[in-house]
Motif scaffolding. Structure first.
Motif, PDB file in Angstrom:
ATOM      1  N   GLU A   2       0.831  -1.198   0.000  1.00 53.20           N
ATOM      2  CA  GLU A   2       0.000   0.000   0.000  1.00 53.20           C
ATOM      3  C   GLU A   2       0.866   1.248   0.000  1.00 53.20           C
ATOM      4  O   GLU A   2       1.996   1.246   0.464  1.00 53.20           O
ATOM      5  N   ARG A   3       0.295   2.301  -0.514  1.00 47.69           N
ATOM      6  CA  ARG A   3       1.023   3.561  -0.671  1.00 47.69           C
ATOM      7  C   ARG A   3       1.625   4.082   0.640  1.00 47.69           C
ATOM      8  O   ARG A   3       2.773   4.504   0.678  1.00 47.69           O
ATOM      9  N   GLU A   4       0.852   4.035   1.723  1.00 46.78           N
ATOM     10  CA  GLU A   4       1.330   4.535   3.013  1.00 46.78           C
ATOM     11  C   GLU A   4       2.488   3.690   3.530  1.00 46.78           C
ATOM     12  O   GLU A   4       3.468   4.219   4.052  1.00 46.78           O
ATOM     13  N   ALA A   5       2.364   2.375   3.413  1.00 45.48           N
ATOM     14  CA  ALA A   5       3.437   1.480   3.861  1.00 45.48           C
ATOM     15  C   ALA A   5       4.692   1.689   3.021  1.00 45.48           C
ATOM     16  O   ALA A   5       5.811   1.677   3.551  1.00 45.48           O
ATOM     17  N   LEU A   6       4.519   1.897   1.741  1.00 53.87           N
ATOM     18  CA  LEU A   6       5.649   2.166   0.857  1.00 53.87           C
ATOM     19  C   LEU A   6       6.347   3.465   1.268  1.00 53.87           C
ATOM     20  O   LEU A   6       7.574   3.517   1.366  1.00 53.87           O
ATOM     21  N   ALA A   7       5.570   4.505   1.538  1.00 58.07           N
ATOM     22  CA  ALA A   7       6.142   5.787   1.941  1.00 58.07           C
ATOM     23  C   ALA A   7       6.933   5.645   3.236  1.00 58.07           C
ATOM     24  O   ALA A   7       8.057   6.163   3.345  1.00 58.07           O
ATOM     25  N   ARG A   8       6.389   4.942   4.208  1.00 58.54           N
ATOM     26  CA  ARG A   8       7.114   4.747   5.479  1.00 58.54           C
ATOM     27  C   ARG A   8       8.401   3.964   5.255  1.00 58.54           C
ATOM     28  O   ARG A   8       9.446   4.305   5.799  1.00 58.54           O
ATOM     29  N   ALA A   9       8.333   2.928   4.446  1.00 54.64           N
ATOM     30  CA  ALA A   9       9.516   2.108   4.182  1.00 54.64           C
ATOM     31  C   ALA A   9      10.601   2.905   3.454  1.00 54.64           C
ATOM     32  O   ALA A   9      11.793   2.756   3.735  1.00 54.64           O
ATOM     33  N   LEU A  10      10.207   3.759   2.532  1.00 59.99           N
ATOM     34  CA  LEU A  10      11.177   4.594   1.831  1.00 59.99           C
ATOM     35  C   LEU A  10      11.876   5.547   2.802  1.00 59.99           C
ATOM     36  O   LEU A  10      13.090   5.724   2.738  1.00 59.99           O
ATOM     37  N   ARG A  11      11.102   6.142   3.705  1.00 55.47           N
ATOM     38  CA  ARG A  11      11.715   7.059   4.657  1.00 55.47           C
ATOM     39  C   ARG A  11      12.629   6.326   5.633  1.00 55.47           C
ATOM     40  O   ARG A  11      13.578   6.912   6.130  1.00 55.47           O
ATOM     41  N   ARG A  12      12.358   5.050   5.899  1.00 54.82           N
ATOM     42  CA  ARG A  12      13.224   4.249   6.773  1.00 54.82           C
ATOM     43  C   ARG A  12      14.444   3.707   6.031  1.00 54.82           C
ATOM     44  O   ARG A  12      15.287   3.057   6.612  1.00 54.82           O
ATOM     45  N   ARG A  13      14.489   3.934   4.729  1.00 60.70           N
ATOM     46  CA  ARG A  13      15.569   3.418   3.872  1.00 60.70           C
ATOM     47  C   ARG A  13      15.590   1.877   3.890  1.00 60.70           C
ATOM     48  O   ARG A  13      16.631   1.259   3.979  1.00 60.70           O
ATOM     49  N   ASP A  14      14.411   1.301   3.794  1.00 58.76           N
ATOM     50  CA  ASP A  14      14.276  -0.155   3.768  1.00 58.76           C
ATOM     51  C   ASP A  14      14.790  -0.672   2.427  1.00 58.76           C
ATOM     52  O   ASP A  14      14.160  -0.453   1.385  1.00 58.76           O
ATOM     53  N   GLN A  15      15.909  -1.345   2.455  1.00 59.64           N
ATOM     54  CA  GLN A  15      16.561  -1.801   1.222  1.00 59.64           C
ATOM     55  C   GLN A  15      15.676  -2.756   0.421  1.00 59.64           C
ATOM     56  O   GLN A  15      15.688  -2.729  -0.804  1.00 59.64           O
ATOM     57  N   ARG A  16      14.883  -3.571   1.108  1.00 56.41           N
ATOM     58  CA  ARG A  16      13.999  -4.497   0.383  1.00 56.41           C
ATOM     59  C   ARG A  16      12.998  -3.750  -0.485  1.00 56.41           C
ATOM     60  O   ARG A  16      12.675  -4.184  -1.586  1.00 56.41           O
ATOM     61  N   VAL A  17      12.507  -2.614   0.017  1.00 55.84           N
ATOM     62  CA  VAL A  17      11.537  -1.829  -0.745  1.00 55.84           C
ATOM     63  C   VAL A  17      12.197  -1.252  -1.988  1.00 55.84           C
ATOM     64  O   VAL A  17      11.610  -1.258  -3.072  1.00 55.84           O
ATOM     65  N   TYR A  18      13.418  -0.772  -1.849  1.00 54.11           N
ATOM     66  CA  TYR A  18      14.124  -0.242  -3.017  1.00 54.11           C
ATOM     67  C   TYR A  18      14.350  -1.337  -4.047  1.00 54.11           C
ATOM     68  O   TYR A  18      14.202  -1.109  -5.246  1.00 54.11           O
ATOM     69  N   GLU A  19      14.709  -2.529  -3.585  1.00 57.06           N
ATOM     70  CA  GLU A  19      14.893  -3.642  -4.513  1.00 57.06           C
ATOM     71  C   GLU A  19      13.584  -3.978  -5.224  1.00 57.06           C
ATOM     72  O   GLU A  19      13.575  -4.244  -6.428  1.00 57.06           O
ATOM     73  N   GLU A  20      12.471  -3.935  -4.473  1.00 60.59           N
ATOM     74  CA  GLU A  20      11.162  -4.182  -5.084  1.00 60.59           C
ATOM     75  C   GLU A  20      10.832  -3.108  -6.120  1.00 60.59           C
ATOM     76  O   GLU A  20      10.323  -3.417  -7.203  1.00 60.59           O
ATOM     77  N   LEU A  21      11.116  -1.853  -5.778  1.00 63.10           N
ATOM     78  CA  LEU A  21      10.855  -0.772  -6.727  1.00 63.10           C
ATOM     79  C   LEU A  21      11.683  -0.943  -7.994  1.00 63.10           C
ATOM     80  O   LEU A  21      11.176  -0.744  -9.103  1.00 63.10           O
ATOM     81  N   MET A  22      12.936  -1.316  -7.832  1.00 64.04           N
ATOM     82  CA  MET A  22      13.788  -1.532  -9.007  1.00 64.04           C
ATOM     83  C   MET A  22      13.252  -2.676  -9.860  1.00 64.04           C
ATOM     84  O   MET A  22      13.226  -2.583 -11.085  1.00 64.04           O
ATOM     85  N   GLU A  23      12.805  -3.723  -9.198  1.00 62.55           N
ATOM     86  CA  GLU A  23      12.238  -4.871  -9.921  1.00 62.55           C
ATOM     87  C   GLU A  23      10.932  -4.476 -10.612  1.00 62.55           C
ATOM     88  O   GLU A  23      10.703  -4.802 -11.775  1.00 62.55           O
TER      89      GLU A  23
END
Length: 69
Positions: A2-23
């Motif tokens: 979800e958008r809110e969870a994604l935003a929180r993860a980005l601000r936390r610099r969650d590497q898994r989220v960045y990998e998911e975004l790249m994928e």
């Protein structure tokens, strides 16, 4: 995610989220950037532009992600 969870993860610099975004968005970005650089850029240039964009998102997530209320 979800958008809110994604935003929180980005601000936390969650590497898994960045990998998911790249994928999830890598192919789309490849299509867009290679179209823009068509005839003037190399494959390496396209890769560099995409890499730089993801690096800036990693480095400065706050301006890209609106604060949640």
């Amino acid at each position: 995610m979800e958008r809110e969870a994604l935003a929180r993860a980005l601000r936390r610099r969650d590497q898994r989220v960045y990998e998911e975004l790249m994928e999830d968005y890598g192919r789309l970005l490849w299509t867009i950037v290679s179209g823009i650089l068509s005839g003037v850029g190399t494959r390496e240039d396209v890769e560099e532009v995409i890499s730089d964009g993801f690096w800036e998102l990693w480095r400065q997530a706050e301006p890209f992600v609106p604060q949640l209320s």
